[in-house]
Design a protein around this motif. Structure first.
Motif, PDB file in Angstrom:
ATOM      1  N   PRO B 269      15.552 -40.686  37.603  1.00 40.83           N
ATOM      2  CA  PRO B 269      14.211 -40.412  37.100  1.00 40.83           C
ATOM      3  C   PRO B 269      14.236 -39.433  35.920  1.00 40.83           C
ATOM      4  O   PRO B 269      15.020 -38.491  35.902  1.00 40.83           O
ATOM      5  CB  PRO B 269      13.504 -39.785  38.311  1.00 40.83           C
ATOM      6  CG  PRO B 269      14.582 -39.253  39.165  1.00 40.83           C
ATOM      7  CD  PRO B 269      15.810 -40.058  38.903  1.00 40.83           C
ATOM      8  N   VAL B 270      13.369 -39.682  34.935  1.00 39.38           N
ATOM      9  CA  VAL B 270      13.271 -38.806  33.765  1.00 39.38           C
ATOM     10  C   VAL B 270      12.216 -37.742  34.024  1.00 39.38           C
ATOM     11  O   VAL B 270      11.142 -38.062  34.530  1.00 39.38           O
ATOM     12  CB  VAL B 270      12.792 -39.585  32.520  1.00 39.38           C
ATOM     13  CG1 VAL B 270      13.335 -38.966  31.270  1.00 39.38           C
ATOM     14  CG2 VAL B 270      13.102 -41.046  32.634  1.00 39.38           C
ATOM     15  N   PRO B 271      12.472 -36.495  33.676  1.00 35.28           N
ATOM     16  CA  PRO B 271      11.451 -35.464  33.879  1.00 35.28           C
ATOM     17  C   PRO B 271      10.341 -35.550  32.840  1.00 35.28           C
ATOM     18  O   PRO B 271      10.141 -34.631  32.045  1.00 35.28           O
ATOM     19  CB  PRO B 271      12.248 -34.160  33.773  1.00 35.28           C
ATOM     20  CG  PRO B 271      13.441 -34.494  32.984  1.00 35.28           C
ATOM     21  CD  PRO B 271      13.735 -35.941  33.190  1.00 35.28           C
ATOM     22  N   ASP B 272       9.648 -36.651  32.819  1.00 35.33           N
ATOM     23  CA  ASP B 272       8.521 -36.843  31.914  1.00 35.33           C
ATOM     24  C   ASP B 272       7.689 -37.992  32.498  1.00 35.33           C
ATOM     25  O   ASP B 272       8.167 -39.130  32.555  1.00 35.33           O
ATOM     26  CB  ASP B 272       9.040 -37.207  30.512  1.00 35.33           C
ATOM     27  CG  ASP B 272       7.894 -37.481  29.550  1.00 35.33           C
ATOM     28  OD1 ASP B 272       6.788 -37.856  30.016  1.00 35.33           O
ATOM     29  OD2 ASP B 272       8.105 -37.340  28.334  1.00 35.33           O
ATOM     30  N   PRO B 273       6.489 -37.712  32.969  1.00 35.13           N
ATOM     31  CA  PRO B 273       5.720 -38.723  33.706  1.00 35.13           C
ATOM     32  C   PRO B 273       5.544 -40.036  32.958  1.00 35.13           C
ATOM     33  O   PRO B 273       5.691 -41.100  33.544  1.00 35.13           O
ATOM     34  CB  PRO B 273       4.386 -38.040  33.938  1.00 35.13           C
ATOM     35  CG  PRO B 273       4.630 -36.592  33.782  1.00 35.13           C
ATOM     36  CD  PRO B 273       5.778 -36.442  32.864  1.00 35.13           C
ATOM     37  N   GLU B 274       5.246 -39.969  31.660  1.00 32.62           N
ATOM     38  CA  GLU B 274       4.982 -41.211  30.938  1.00 32.62           C
ATOM     39  C   GLU B 274       6.247 -42.041  30.786  1.00 32.62           C
ATOM     40  O   GLU B 274       6.256 -43.239  31.065  1.00 32.62           O
ATOM     41  CB  GLU B 274       4.396 -40.947  29.543  1.00 32.62           C
ATOM     42  CG  GLU B 274       3.752 -39.601  29.395  1.00 32.62           C
ATOM     43  CD  GLU B 274       2.249 -39.652  29.154  1.00 32.62           C
ATOM     44  OE1 GLU B 274       1.842 -40.405  28.271  1.00 32.62           O
ATOM     45  OE2 GLU B 274       1.518 -38.928  29.861  1.00 32.62           O
ATOM     46  N   ARG B 275       7.329 -41.362  30.344  1.00 34.34           N
ATOM     47  CA  ARG B 275       8.581 -42.100  30.170  1.00 34.34           C
ATOM     48  C   ARG B 275       9.099 -42.608  31.505  1.00 34.34           C
ATOM     49  O   ARG B 275       9.665 -43.694  31.587  1.00 34.34           O
ATOM     50  CB  ARG B 275       9.620 -41.216  29.482  1.00 34.34           C
ATOM     51  CG  ARG B 275       9.504 -41.260  27.964  1.00 34.34           C
ATOM     52  CD  ARG B 275      10.356 -40.208  27.290  1.00 34.34           C
ATOM     53  NE  ARG B 275      11.754 -40.266  27.684  1.00 34.34           N
ATOM     54  CZ  ARG B 275      12.509 -39.191  27.871  1.00 34.34           C
ATOM     55  NH1 ARG B 275      12.002 -37.985  27.715  1.00 34.34           N
ATOM     56  NH2 ARG B 275      13.777 -39.322  28.208  1.00 34.34           N
ATOM     57  N   GLN B 276       8.883 -41.816  32.562  1.00 34.26           N
ATOM     58  CA  GLN B 276       9.357 -42.239  33.878  1.00 34.26           C
ATOM     59  C   GLN B 276       8.606 -43.480  34.342  1.00 34.26           C
ATOM     60  O   GLN B 276       9.190 -44.372  34.947  1.00 34.26           O
ATOM     61  CB  GLN B 276       9.232 -41.094  34.892  1.00 34.26           C
ATOM     62  CG  GLN B 276       9.529 -41.478  36.335  1.00 34.26           C
ATOM     63  CD  GLN B 276      10.922 -42.093  36.532  1.00 34.26           C
ATOM     64  OE1 GLN B 276      11.808 -41.932  35.695  1.00 34.26           O
ATOM     65  NE2 GLN B 276      11.084 -42.829  37.624  1.00 34.26           N
ATOM     66  N   ARG B 279      10.207 -46.293  32.652  1.00 35.54           N
ATOM     67  CA  ARG B 279      11.530 -46.561  33.205  1.00 35.54           C
ATOM     68  C   ARG B 279      11.420 -47.232  34.570  1.00 35.54           C
ATOM     69  O   ARG B 279      12.175 -48.126  34.908  1.00 35.54           O
ATOM     70  CB  ARG B 279      12.325 -45.253  33.324  1.00 35.54           C
ATOM     71  CG  ARG B 279      13.731 -45.476  33.845  1.00 35.54           C
ATOM     72  CD  ARG B 279      14.564 -44.230  33.845  1.00 35.54           C
ATOM     73  NE  ARG B 279      15.145 -43.963  32.532  1.00 35.54           N
ATOM     74  CZ  ARG B 279      16.156 -43.113  32.341  1.00 35.54           C
ATOM     75  NH1 ARG B 279      16.676 -42.461  33.343  1.00 35.54           N
ATOM     76  NH2 ARG B 279      16.644 -42.910  31.135  1.00 35.54           N
TER      77      ARG B 279
END
Lengths: 617, 300
Positions: B269-276, B279
């Motif tokens: 998981p990426v620590p960024d809600p939108e990018r996550q 993904r």
């Protein structure tokens, strides 16, 4: 980085080894039982050794005229059936008895200790042979062997004690081997091997100290047993007539029990005193050296280590202010405090936390170890140890004011309305029961349904959490499923009573990243489907970004910042939050491949990571 | 669905001979019980490491990445293939010959709580390997002072016990121990996964700093793609005892070829809600495609 305060066991900053040993001595001196038994043993040893100076009587010289002489000037405690002085026999008998017991202990350790070290450290064939030999020895009836040896080989007490030492050596071997096996798996032993230490040195430096404590206890026990057995043999009249011993005195006194019953008292008393002192001393030593305590201590230490930093007071007051919304608010907690007793006071690990969870909302509780995030979750579940003191100004759950976090109030809610998903799925399943029986039990308790009904319900739930073959998993035991599967099982168990609030403590930390993604997907879909409120405790901002609606960042027991998830990532307000977010490695420039020309020293290469580091600092 | 084992990558820039080369190594553990087949932890692994290079080894639990590290250290039985260090075969050495390598190859373990003997002071822990090598007490103590400075620990740390330190500090002690005898290769087995986020990046920076200064090589075992991307020059991805893909850190962690690596990358998981959110959608789509492919594969 500051060094967290330690637990106070090692107070002296000087060499730790010395500090620890001194500490054991101090503890022995603080234990009245240990002091008394040590004193008695020391006196006994001293008197026996100094026997020639304490009495001028010969313990072996019989005299018909003095037969059963009464107590008096010449014979302080009288004389025995053949006119030998009782005091002299007690004193010299102590020499024989103590020395004989020492021989037994010596032989038992001379054989058992190396065998245990060898078998435990090298394992393999040597271990198998030693184990077989030890089993064989243990199967041999000790008393019969001793009697045969005494009758056929030698009358000497010392020979008998050598044999006794051999017979009890398997108990030393087993003890030492078990200690060695457990410490051998430790990483510091591997590290020592990689450091090039020889096996002898590894055993001496890293393994022997671990064996030390249980060995001392075992030695005291064997010592006591040997004195008893030696007395028993002599009592049966098998000892040499040329040795004064306590057992031989018993034998003689028994022959005259109707004429001079008091003769039985002295040797009996002294044997009791010696063996009882040894047994008590062994007990005290076991408590002080703590044979089995080590492991739990390290466990505690780990936890303490995790929590210790919260002891420090943060200077910033908690700015979190959740205005309670009317209808859909599920949980309101105001000014939650948790503290633990420490030497001379209490240490606060959760310091005035206030939070609100609405139905269908996922609240992330994020922070580093020692921030108090898990303690907050556990206090809501009523899972803290009894010494924890929990208080809250307000506790509101689903329209009801509970006022306090008392055990009773929480117990009624726990399991049914508030469910829990733990960090380590495997350690939260009892290996002795099948998965199905563990899941069915709370269900039957809370919903008062039959076993059959519970099974039908649970099979449906297991299928819902993504288990392909629910019936097989239902009947299997925890060790038969993988970690990810176990976590699915626990999630199925958590939602089985239709809870309103789910508290998940690092639910994916112990799992592989691909499994983590699936579990997060599962929690998300279950949460949406049942409109549950979720409190998700985690240290991972990736997990927060994936699942949470709202985030509270915890540091040293307080919430330093709380915001909607998008706001927090886009525009963190608190410096601590900013520091944490900048520590994530995500988005850092990857290191380029090594471009090393032959002959050019490596250090001249520009550091590709440095600009990056400057950014994050 | 997983692409087959790739040959050892030759993508490193230098033409010099590798410091460590792993050639077709298989590790098998005998099973408990009579006549049961042995458990194969590694299947014909090939890999090499240049001087001064960090080779990242990434995979999930059970992939064999830790076993490979232990095989290099001589702590796991190599049943086929060979491990060469500086040209000589080290995988068939006995315990005694192996000891001579302790100047060259060292280790930092994952768990800073069990890798340091709790009964010894930091000074004893660090001086032990030195004195084994014949250094005198005074010289060893001087060296320990230097080492503590190198890993940024306070001077008075020497007299204290491991339990007085936090996880990050303990890991620094373990790094100091590894550096003791100036090794040329350090096997790092998940050295930052037990640490807090903020300590993690500091300890990684320490690893890089030491490498810049001393030219030591790392075999860096981890499950975390972002860690491996930060510290490694090259990366090999392991799955079920085999290497499924290897290449530069950038290639593997941004644009991998093997479908397993892609799956691994999409699962983190990426620590960024939108990018996550993006993904996550990509991952779900990707996994659905995989399942479809599998299903049609089975149908045929």
């Amino acid at each position: 980085m500051t060094i967290p305060p330690i637990d106070g066991i090692v107070a002296a900053p000087a060499g730790g080894n010395i500090a620890r040993k001194r500490h054991v001595a101090v503890q022995v001196l603080q234990d009245p039982v240990a002091i008394c038994s040590l004193a008695i043993l020391l006196i006994l040893i001293l008197v026996s050794v100094l026997a020639p100076f304490l009495t001028d009587q010969d313990p072996l010289k019989s005299s018909l005229a003095q037969t059963l002489a009464p107590m008096g000037q010449e014979h302080l405690l009288g004389a025995d059936g053949v006119g030998r002085d009782v005091v002299a026999r007690l004193l010299y008998g102590g020499q024989t008895s103590l020395a004989a017991a020492l021989v037994a202990v010596g032989v038992a350790f001379a054989v058992g200790l190396p065998a245990g070290l060898l078998g435990g450290y090298y394992r393999g064939r040597a271990d198998a042979i030693l184990a077989w030999a030890s089993n064989f020895m243990m199967a041999v009836p000790a008393i019969i062997v001793l009697l045969v040896v005494m009758a056929a080989v030698s009358q000497s007490t010392y020979v008998a004690m050598v044999v006794l030492g051999l017979i009890v050596s398997p108990s030393v071997y087993r003890l030492v081997r078990a200690s060695v096996v457990s410490v051998r798996e430790e990483l510091f032993v591997d590290a020592a091997r990689v450091s090039g230490l020889s096996d002898a040195r590894i055993i001496r430096r890293h393994i022997l100290p671990v064996v030390q404590a249980p060995s001392i206890i075992q030695a005291a026990q064997i010592f006591g047993v040997s004195i008893g057995i030696q007395a028993g043999i002599a009592f049966l009249g098998l000892g040499s007539p040329n040795e004064a011993s306590w057992g031989a005195m018993l034998n003689d006194a028994f022959a005259n029990i109707y004429v001079a019953p008091l003769l039985l008292l002295w040797p009996g008393l002294i044997i009791c005193l010696t063996t009882a002192s040894l047994a008590l001393l062994a007990n005290s030593l076991r408590d002080i050296l703590g044979g089995s305590r080590k492991r739990t201590q390290r466990h505690l230490e780990r936890k303490r280590d995790a929590e210790s930093s919260s002891a420090r007071e943060a200077s910033t007051p908690a700015p979190a202010d959740y205005a309670p919304v009317a209808e859909d608010v599920l949980l309101v907690v105001e000014n939650l405090k948790v503290n633990y007793p420490v030497d001379g006071g209490r240490r606060t690990v959760v310091d005035g936390v206030s939070l609100t969870v609405s139905r269908g909302q996922v609240l992330g509780l994020v922070g580093e170890s020692g921030s108090g995030k898990s303690q907050t979750a556990f206090s809501l579940l009523g899972l803290l140890p009894p010494e924890a003191r929990v208080s809250a100004e307000r506790l509101h759950f689903d329209g009801v004011e509970l006022n306090s976090l008392g055990r009773g109030a929480m117990n009624r809610l726990r399991g049914k309305r508030i469910a829990y998903v733990p960090q380590e799925p495997m350690s939260n399943l009892d290996p002795a029961f099948s998965i199905g029986s563990q899941l069915a039990e709370p269900l039957r308790q809370h919903l008062k349904i039959s076993a059959k009904e519970a099974r039908t319900r649970l099979l449906g739930l297991l299928e819902r959490v993504g288990i392909n073959d629910p019936a097989r998993v239902y009947d299997s035991y925890p060790h038969q499923v993988s970690g990810g599967m176990a976590q699915r099982v626990l999630i199925a168990g958590a939602i089985s009573c239709d809870p309103d609030l789910l508290i998940a403590d690092e639910p994916t930390t112990a799992l592989d990243v691909t499994v983590q993604a699936e579990i997060l997907d599962l929690i998300r879909s279950l949460q949406a489907e049942r409109n549950m409120g979720v409190i998700l405790v985690t240290h991972d901002f990736g997990v927060v970004a994936d699942l949470c609606d709202r985030v509270a960042v915890m540091h040293t027991g307080k919430i330093v910042e709380a915001a909607e998830v998008r706001d927090l990532f886009a525009n963190p307000q608190d410096p601590y939050t900013r520091m944490l977010l900048s520590s994530t490695l995500e988005g850092a420039t990857p290191r380029p491949p090594l471009n090393r020309k032959p002959g050019v020293p490596n250090s001249t290469r520009p550091n590709p990571a440095l600009p990056n580091r400057a950014q994050t600092a | 669905m997983i692409s087959t084992v790739e040959a050892p990558s030759g993508s490193h820039g230098g033409s010099g001979s590798p410091l460590l080369s792993i050639e077709g190594v298989t590790v098998q553990y005998p099973s408990k019980g009579w006549r049961k087949p042995a458990f194969t932890a590694l299947k014909g692994i090939s890999l090499d490491i240049q001087p001064g290079e960090t080779m990242g080894l990434v995979g999930e639990s059970g992939s064999g990445k830790t076993t490979l590290g232990r095989a290099v250290l001589g702590l796991a039985p190599v049943t086929a293939g060979a491990i060469r260090y500086d040209g000589k075969v080290i995988s068939s050495m006995n315990r005694k010959e192996r000891r001579s390598l302790s100047d060259e190859i060292q280790v930092v373990f994952q768990d800073p709580y069990t890798s340091l003997n709790p009964a010894l002071t930091v000074l004893d822990i660090l001086a032990e390997p030195l004195m084994t090598a014949g250094t005198g007490r005074a010289a060893a103590e001087q060296r320990v002072t230097d080492l503590l400075e190198q890993v940024h620990l306070p001077k008075d740390a020497a007299t204290r016990l491991p339990r007085e330190f936090s996880g990050g500090q303990r890991q620094r002690i373990a790094i100091a121990r590894a550096l003791c005898r100036d090794p040329r290769l350090i096997v790092c087995d998940e050295p930052v996964s037990a640490l807090d986020l903020s300590n993690q990046s500091r300890v990684l920076d320490l690893f890089i700093e030491i490498q810049e200064r001393t030219g030591v090589s790392y075999l860096f075992v981890t499950h975390d793609l972002s860690v491996v991307r930060y510290i490694s020059h090259r990366v090999a991805v392991m799955y079920k005892g085999e290497i499924v893909e290897s290449g530069t850190a950038d290639k593997i962690t941004s644009n991998p070829d093997a479908s397993y690596t892609q799956r691994l990358l999409l699962a983190a998981p990426v620590p960024d809600p939108e990018r996550q959110a993006v993904r996550r959608a990509t991952r779900q789509q990707f996994n659905a495609q995989l399942r479809m492919a599998e299903a049609t594969g089975q149908a045929n």
